[in-house]
Design a protein around this motif. Structure first.
Motif, PDB file in Angstrom:
ATOM      1  N   UNK A  20      -4.924   4.916 -10.969  1.00  0.00           N
ATOM      2  CA  UNK A  20      -5.961   4.497 -10.035  1.00  0.00           C
ATOM      3  C   UNK A  20      -5.331   4.190  -8.690  1.00  0.00           C
ATOM      4  N   UNK A  21      -5.944   4.694  -7.624  1.00  0.00           N
ATOM      5  CA  UNK A  21      -5.459   4.507  -6.263  1.00  0.00           C
ATOM      6  C   UNK A  21      -6.516   3.775  -5.449  1.00  0.00           C
ATOM      7  N   UNK A  22      -6.107   2.807  -4.658  1.00  0.00           N
ATOM      8  CA  UNK A  22      -6.991   2.122  -3.711  1.00  0.00           C
ATOM      9  C   UNK A  22      -6.709   2.692  -2.328  1.00  0.00           C
ATOM     10  N   UNK A  23      -7.731   3.172  -1.649  1.00  0.00           N
ATOM     11  CA  UNK A  23      -7.596   3.790  -0.334  1.00  0.00           C
ATOM     12  C   UNK A  23      -8.306   2.927   0.706  1.00  0.00           C
ATOM     13  N   UNK A  24      -7.672   2.751   1.858  1.00  0.00           N
ATOM     14  CA  UNK A  24      -8.242   1.952   2.942  1.00  0.00           C
ATOM     15  C   UNK A  24      -8.079   2.688   4.258  1.00  0.00           C
ATOM     16  N   UNK A  25      -9.067   2.578   5.135  1.00  0.00           N
ATOM     17  CA  UNK A  25      -8.940   3.123   6.476  1.00  0.00           C
ATOM     18  C   UNK A  25      -8.154   2.143   7.336  1.00  0.00           C
ATOM     19  N   UNK A  26      -7.563   2.659   8.402  1.00  0.00           N
ATOM     20  CA  UNK A  26      -6.866   1.804   9.360  1.00  0.00           C
ATOM     21  C   UNK A  26      -7.256   2.218  10.770  1.00  0.00           C
ATOM     22  N   UNK A  27      -7.520   1.236  11.624  1.00  0.00           N
ATOM     23  CA  UNK A  27      -7.820   1.494  13.024  1.00  0.00           C
ATOM     24  C   UNK A  27      -9.186   2.101  13.259  1.00  0.00           C
ATOM     25  N   UNK A  28      -9.693   1.930  14.471  1.00  0.00           N
ATOM     26  CA  UNK A  28     -10.908   2.608  14.892  1.00  0.00           C
ATOM     27  C   UNK A  28     -12.214   2.025  14.390  1.00  0.00           C
ATOM     28  N   UNK A  29     -12.227   0.840  13.841  1.00  0.00           N
ATOM     29  CA  UNK A  29     -13.494   0.254  13.403  1.00  0.00           C
ATOM     30  C   UNK A  29     -13.336  -0.559  12.146  1.00  0.00           C
TER      31      UNK A  29
END
Length: 54
Positions: A24-33
């Protein structure tokens, strides 16, 4: 801003030949909002013990 794409995740399976391993992988956005997140689960059947193993 590109909102689509793909990513390859390599993982090793240490289970017995014929078993199914799940990661299982946890993905997160970074920057821009605001931070967005998602969880991705991948399963694969272990076909062999791989290189360098007995």
């Amino acid at each position: 801003m590109d909102l689509e794409g793909s990513q390859e995740f390599l993982f090793s399976c240490t289970g017995d030949v014929g078993s199914t391993e799940t990661h299982t992988y946890a993905l997160y956005t970074v920057g821009g909002g605001p931070v967005r997140s998602a969880t991705v689960t991948a399963s694969a059947k272990v076909l062999d013990k791989g290189l360098g193993t007995n």
